[in-house]
Design a protein around this motif. Sequence first.
Motif, short mmCIF file in Angstrom:
data_model
loop_
_atom_site.label_atom_id
_atom_site.label_comp_id
_atom_site.label_asym_id
_atom_site.label_seq_id
_atom_site.Cartn_x
_atom_site.Cartn_y
_atom_site.Cartn_z
N GLY A 66 0.82 -1.20 0.00
CA GLY A 66 0.00 0.00 0.00
C GLY A 66 0.86 1.25 0.00
O GLY A 66 2.07 1.20 -0.06
N GLY A 67 0.23 2.37 0.07
CA GLY A 67 0.95 3.64 0.10
C GLY A 67 1.32 4.12 -1.29
O GLY A 67 1.01 3.49 -2.30
N ASN A 68 1.96 5.24 -1.34
CA ASN A 68 2.35 5.87 -2.59
C ASN A 68 3.56 5.13 -3.17
O ASN A 68 4.63 5.11 -2.56
N PRO A 69 3.44 4.53 -4.36
CA PRO A 69 4.57 3.80 -4.93
C PRO A 69 5.71 4.72 -5.40
O PRO A 69 6.79 4.24 -5.72
N ASN A 70 5.50 6.03 -5.41
CA ASN A 70 6.51 6.97 -5.87
C ASN A 70 7.24 7.67 -4.73
O ASN A 70 7.79 8.75 -4.91
N GLN A 71 7.22 7.08 -3.56
CA GLN A 71 7.90 7.65 -2.41
C GLN A 71 8.91 6.68 -1.84
O GLN A 71 8.86 5.48 -2.09
N GLY A 72 9.81 7.20 -1.05
CA GLY A 72 10.82 6.41 -0.38
C GLY A 72 11.57 7.29 0.57
O GLY A 72 11.00 8.22 1.14
N ILE A 73 12.86 7.04 0.73
CA ILE A 73 13.69 7.83 1.61
C ILE A 73 14.96 8.22 0.84
O ILE A 73 15.49 7.41 0.08
N VAL A 74 15.39 9.46 0.99
CA VAL A 74 16.57 9.95 0.30
C VAL A 74 17.81 9.41 1.02
O VAL A 74 17.90 9.48 2.26
N VAL A 75 18.75 8.85 0.26
CA VAL A 75 19.93 8.25 0.88
C VAL A 75 21.21 8.89 0.38
O VAL A 75 21.34 9.22 -0.80
N GLY A 76 22.14 9.05 1.31
CA GLY A 76 23.49 9.47 1.00
C GLY A 76 24.42 8.32 1.36
O GLY A 76 23.97 7.20 1.63
N GLN A 77 25.70 8.60 1.41
CA GLN A 77 26.67 7.54 1.69
C GLN A 77 26.54 7.00 3.11
O GLN A 77 26.60 5.79 3.32
N ASP A 78 26.34 7.87 4.09
CA ASP A 78 26.25 7.41 5.48
C ASP A 78 25.06 8.00 6.22
O ASP A 78 25.01 7.97 7.44
N PHE A 79 24.12 8.56 5.49
CA PHE A 79 22.92 9.09 6.13
C PHE A 79 21.72 8.94 5.19
O PHE A 79 21.87 8.74 3.99
N ALA A 80 20.55 9.02 5.78
CA ALA A 80 19.30 9.05 5.02
C ALA A 80 18.48 10.22 5.53
O ALA A 80 18.66 10.68 6.66
N MET A 81 17.58 10.71 4.69
CA MET A 81 16.77 11.86 5.05
C MET A 81 15.34 11.61 4.58
O MET A 81 15.12 11.12 3.47
N GLY A 82 14.40 11.91 5.43
CA GLY A 82 13.00 11.84 5.08
C GLY A 82 12.31 13.09 5.58
O GLY A 82 12.76 13.70 6.55
N SER A 83 11.24 13.49 4.92
CA SER A 83 10.54 14.70 5.33
C SER A 83 9.07 14.61 4.98
O SER A 83 8.70 13.98 3.99
N GLU A 84 8.25 15.27 5.78
CA GLU A 84 6.84 15.43 5.46
C GLU A 84 6.66 16.50 4.39
O GLU A 84 5.59 16.62 3.83
N SER A 85 7.72 17.25 4.12
CA SER A 85 7.68 18.32 3.12
C SER A 85 8.12 17.77 1.76
O SER A 85 9.26 17.35 1.60
#
Length: 143
Positions: free
Chosen positions: A77-96
């Motif tokens: 379920g959920g939006n198939p066009n979403q995920g979490i932004v990833v870098g080399q040693d960190f990830a970022m997610g936002s409600e924005s």
Amino acid sequence: MAAAARFVNGFTPCDPIKTVPAGSHPSTGPDEKLLQAGTVIERGTCDSRGRTSIYMIKDAKAFQTAFKAETDAGDGGGNPNQGIVVGQDFAMGSESSDAMSALLRPQAGLLMLNCHPDFKPPSGYRKEPALVKGCVLTDYYVD
């Protein structure tokens, strides 16, 4: 954490950074599941309303595995066009959606980890294999 917040702040507001202690969210939420899997070593929020989160990752493959398990637990379920932004040693997610989109611009050099089984970006967008089967890294995101 400070370096990741400075990087993110170069593309979208991410100041000040505040550490979020483990256990401060319900244990059933995705944040806690990633922490319980031992893939995130530190977590923080970094905008005026706490809508943007940064996760410091100790093992990228373990993080992607835990993220895929969380996606799979949602039964597709959920939006198939979403995920979490990833870098080399960190990830970022936002409600924005503006914050998420800002980090997927070519200047930022980051990609989104998407493990949704129905993800199909339009032609012209990147879709590269991730470290975990069933996940891809992409620059396509729609809120």
